[in-house]
Write an enzyme that holds these catalytic residues in place. Structure first.
Site, PDB file in Angstrom:
ATOM      1  N   CYS A 155       0.871  -1.162   0.000  1.00 29.95           N
ATOM      2  CA  CYS A 155       0.000   0.000   0.000  1.00 29.95           C
ATOM      3  C   CYS A 155       0.915   1.222   0.000  1.00 29.95           C
ATOM      4  CB  CYS A 155      -0.897  -0.024   1.229  1.00 29.95           C
ATOM      5  SG  CYS A 155      -2.418   0.884   0.994  1.00 29.95           S
ATOM      6  N   CYS A 170      -4.240  -1.024  -2.257  1.00 35.33           N
ATOM      7  CA  CYS A 170      -4.772   0.322  -2.410  1.00 35.33           C
ATOM      8  C   CYS A 170      -4.519   0.794  -3.833  1.00 35.33           C
ATOM      9  CB  CYS A 170      -4.193   1.291  -1.391  1.00 35.33           C
ATOM     10  SG  CYS A 170      -2.435   1.555  -1.471  1.00 35.33           S
ATOM     11  N   CYS A 218       6.433  -0.259  -9.245  1.00 32.03           N
ATOM     12  CA  CYS A 218       6.924  -1.113  -8.158  1.00 32.03           C
ATOM     13  C   CYS A 218       8.351  -1.541  -8.442  1.00 32.03           C
ATOM     14  CB  CYS A 218       6.059  -2.364  -8.022  1.00 32.03           C
ATOM     15  SG  CYS A 218       4.398  -2.042  -7.421  1.00 32.03           S
TER      16      CYS A 218
END
Length: 169
Positions: free
Chosen positions: A17, A93, A101
Site C-alpha cells: 500500500c 490500495c 513497483c
C-alpha cells in the site's frame, strides 16, 4: 536439517500500500493467522507513514491476532538482494497499483486487491472504526479464499485469473 518438500513449502506473500499503516498491515496480520504455516505474510509501502495506524493495531488486537512485529516499512526492504523471496505480491490500495513497483526477485505472481483507505475516512470515531472493520472483513474474505486455493494443482494462468477475480470480490 532436511529441506521441506514441495508439498510442505510455505509461500511468502507481500501486501503493498502507499503508507503501510492500515490496509497492508491488516492484511499481513490476517494472512499470518489464516495462513498458519502455509503462508508467511509481510507488508510494506511506497511512502511508509512510519508507524501503523492506531485503529488498525487496536482492531487486530481485538480480533485476537498478534501485533508484535507489525511496523510501517518501505517496500525497498523487500526488493533488496537479501530479502525473502516473494511468491505473491498484492496491492491493496489504488495508489500503489498505479506506482512503479520495484522489481521483485523471483518474479512473484501479482494481483491488485484495491480497497478504500479506512484511515482517510472523515467523521467521528464510530465512522472511522466502522471503516476499519469493513476493510478488515473484506480483506479477511479475500485472504480466506486465496488461502483455500489448491495452489500446487493450478496452472499459472488459471492461478493468475483466480487471483485477479479475488480482487473483484
Amino acid at each position: 536439517m532436511s529441506q521441506p518438500s514441495a508439498a510442505e513449502k510455505s509461500f511468502n506473500v507481500l501486501f503493498l500500500c502507499t503508507g503501510n499503516s492500515a490496509r497492508s498491515i491488516l492484511a499481513e496480520a490476517i494472512m499470518n493467522d489464516l495462513g498458519a504455516g502455509r503462508f508467511h505474510a509481510y507488508s510494506a509501502g511506497s511512502m511508509p507513514k512510519g508507524e501503523p495506524h492506531p485503529m488498525a493495531i487496536d482492531l487486530i488486537r481485538k480480533s485476537g491476532l498478534p501485533v508484535a512485529g507489525l511496523r510501517s516499512k518501505s517496500w525497498d526492504e523487500f526488493a533488496a538482494a537479501d530479502a525473502p523471496k516473494m511468491d505473491f505480491v498484492f496491492t491493496v490500495c489504488d495508489n500503489a497499483a498505479n506506482e512503479v513497483c520495484p522489481i521483485w526477485p523471483g518474479q512473484p505472481m501479482t494481483a491488485h486487491w484495491g480497497l478504500p483507505d479506512p484511515a482517510a475516512v472523515e467523521g467521528d470515531e464510530v465512522a472511522q472504526r466502522l471503516a476499519f472493520a469493513e476493510t478488515f472483513r473484506l480483506l479477511s474474505n479475500r485472504i480466506r479464499i486465496f488461502a483455500s486455493l489448491p495452489l500446487r494443482s493450478l496452472d499459472e494462468l488459471s492461478l493468475q485469473n483466480r487471483l485477479n477475480e479475488i480482487g473483484r470480490e
